[in-house]
Design an enzyme around this catalytic site. Structure first.
Site: not given
Ligand code: DGL
Length: 270
Positions: A152, A7-8, A70, A184, A182
């Site tokens: 975050e 993930d990011s 992500c 998050h 997303c």
């Molecule tokens: N993990 C990203 C997603 O699911 C969201 C967070 C980001 O913008 O990095 O789109």
């Protein structure tokens, strides 16, 4: 060989936790690119480059299968990455979270709201995937760009306030389903369900991805048979932030060891 979850940032920990809970026998590696999060307001080219580096780092660490948790990466980069890595890492595979969510959405309803990052909204990927499955479904996107930063940085009260404002966008659309598009947002699902009430079915990826992976492994015995079963989980992040460490400890309820990892040379990180 292990299952990787990329993930990011920290959001994918929720997906990793749901996988570990359902399939505790496997070995997992989590990688969050916290140093470069959020991805959701970056151009497609960067999302592709960063995701590719993250997935590659997981293959190098012995993953056979990587779940790209992500959505911004699943929307923009996944198909290219699958083609690239198929050649460079034969026998390994990458799976996304967007198609399973679309599949669940059309089972749930016909007036489908999606909250997601700007990159995911701009890609049109949810609409495309939902319409492949149901041409009559109506899809309403709302980009919710401030939520990832809020989460975050651990500002959950601000996230809840912003969330309430964003959800007003659906008030005229009579949606029956809302996809949390997303990684998050499952962290806010209780609040989202509270704001929307029982008439709207909220699809949270942590609740659907484990069953989809189980199904995939049943159909791909050549991958399943190569997965090691030591019940270990390792955690890596490109920057150890207090929030990712805290969430990992909360979810996995032990003092998690999280290591910093450079997915590219330190001098070329940005
Ligand atoms: N993990 C990203 C997603 O699911 C969201 C967070 C980001 O913008 O990095 O789109």
């Amino acid at each position: 060989m292990k299952i990787g979850v990329f993930d990011s940032g920290l959001g994918g920990l929720v997906i990793a936790y749901s996988l570990v809970s359902k399939m505790p026998q496997y070995d997992y590696i989590y990688l969050g690119d916290t140093d470069r999060a959020p991805y959701g307001n970056r151009p497609e080219r960067e999302i592709l480059e960063y995701t590719s580096q993250g997935v590659e780092a997981l293959f190098k660490k012995g993953c056979k299968l990587v779940i790209v948790a992500c959505n911004s990466a699943s929307a923009d980069a996944l198909r290219v990455i699958q083609r690239q890595h198929l050649k460079a890492w034969p026998g390994c595979n990458t799976l996304g979270v967007l198609i399973p969510s679309a599949e669940q959405a059309v089972i749930s309803g016909q007036r489908i709201g999606v909250i997601c990052t700007q990159a995911t909204a701009d890609s049109g990927a949810f609409t495309r995937e939902i319409h492949k499955l149901s041409a009559t479904a109506e899809v309403f996107h709302k980009a919710t760009p401030r939520l990832v930063d809020n989460i975050e940085s651990g500002q959950m009260l601000l996230a809840k306030h912003n969330l309430q404002q964003y959800l007003k966008a659906f008030s005229g659309h009579n949606i029956d389903t809302l996809v949390l598009g997303c990684t998050h947002y499952p962290l806010l699902k209780k609040e989202i369900r509270g704001f929307l009430g029982d008439a709207v079915n909220v699809i949270s990826q942590d609740e659907i991805v484990p069953a989809k992976l189980q199904d995939y492994l049943t159909r791909h015995k050549e991958i399943a048979s190569d997965l090691s079963t030591g019940s270990n989980i390792e955690f890596f992040a490109t920057k150890i932030t207090p929030t990712i460490k805290k969430l990992a400890c909360q979810l996995f309820s032990k003092s998690v060891l999280m290591e910093q990892i450079y997915v590219v040379g330190p001098s070329a990180r940005h």
